[in-house]
Design an enzyme around this catalytic site. Structure first.
Site: not given
Length: 260
Positions: A68, A112, A115, A135
């Site tokens: 992200a 991300g 994911e 993370e």
């Protein structure tokens, strides 16, 4: 394809297949909010296009998506920004698509990016691919489905290891764990396009039904899943494609599906 985007490239490289390429090379395809808005728009367009039977999602050779956009996230506050505005909720759209999505992963698929790959129906990876949920190194945990999809894909112990240590996993290890379909020796994007073309050559109704019943296995008990599969199988006998497919098999010819 008439829509132009700033953060992705959408194309139809072969009949029946949509190719979406993440295109923020300077940021290693970091998943910013503008990028995800464009991605969702392109995905919805492909999903509603009757000429498309399958979708391929990829990034660059260096990074599928390195995570992200931390610069965008770092100053957000819990109550006023994250919780109130349901931050990352729009990441879940891909799980609602009816057509199959194949991820072609090279380089980093972290946070991300990992994911995002896990949201796809099939993951093909080059030898350079590296998956991870780092993370924990930022003082948070996965927020886009990583903990839940990882646990279902690789089991509790391995998901715990990835989430709690933040270590990266090679393509070979991901394949051994069952996290991805396989490691591709050559061009992973071309391999994904070939697979998507093959899927797109089937009847769209049965392909979508097949995706639906496999996904249901993650939500239903075995007895409920078997019942759902059987009823979906029964329902396909109301389609023209079932009549054509079985007639073609009996007549030893190639089926000509009409997606009806």
């Amino acid at each position: 394809m008439s829509t132009s985007y700033e953060n992705i490239i959408a194309a139809r490289p072969v009949p029946g297949v949509a190719l979406i390429t993440l295109n923020r090379p300077k940021a290693l395809n970091a998943l910013s909010s503008p990028l995800f808005l464009e991605l969702n728009d392109a995905m919805k367009e492909a999903d509603s296009d009757n000429s498309v039977g399958a979708i391929v999602l990829t990034g660059s050779e260096k990074a599928f998506a390195a995570g992200a956009d931390i610069k965008e996230m770092k100053d957000k506050e819990c109550a006023s920004d994250v919780y109130k505005n349901n931050f990352l909720e729009n990441w879940s759209l891909m799980s609602k698509l009816r057509k199959p999505v194949i991820a072609a992963v090279s380089g980093f698929a972290l946070g991300g990016g990992c994911e995002l790959a896990l949201m796809c129906d099939i993951i093909l990876a080059s030898k350079t691919a590296k998956f991870g949920q780092p993370e924990i190194n930022l003082g948070v945990i996965p927020g886009g489905g990583g903990s839940q999809r990882l646990a279902r894909a690789v089991g509790k112990s391995r998901a715990m290891e990835m989430v709690l240590t933040g270590r990266n996993v090679s393509a070979e290890e991901a394949a051994q764990w069952g996290m991805i379909s396989r490691v591709v020796e050559g061009d992973v994007v071309q391999e994904a396009l070939d697979m998507a073309k093959l899927i797109a050559s089937k009847g769209q109704i049965s392909v979508q039904a097949g995706k639906e019943v496999v996904n249901a296995a993650y939500e239903l008990t075995l007895a409920e899943g078997l019942r759902f599969e059987r009823r979906t199988f029964h329902g396909l006998f109301a389609t023209k494609d079932q009549k054509e497919g079985m007639a073609a098999f009996a007549e030893k010819r190639k089926a000509q599906f009409t997606n009806e």
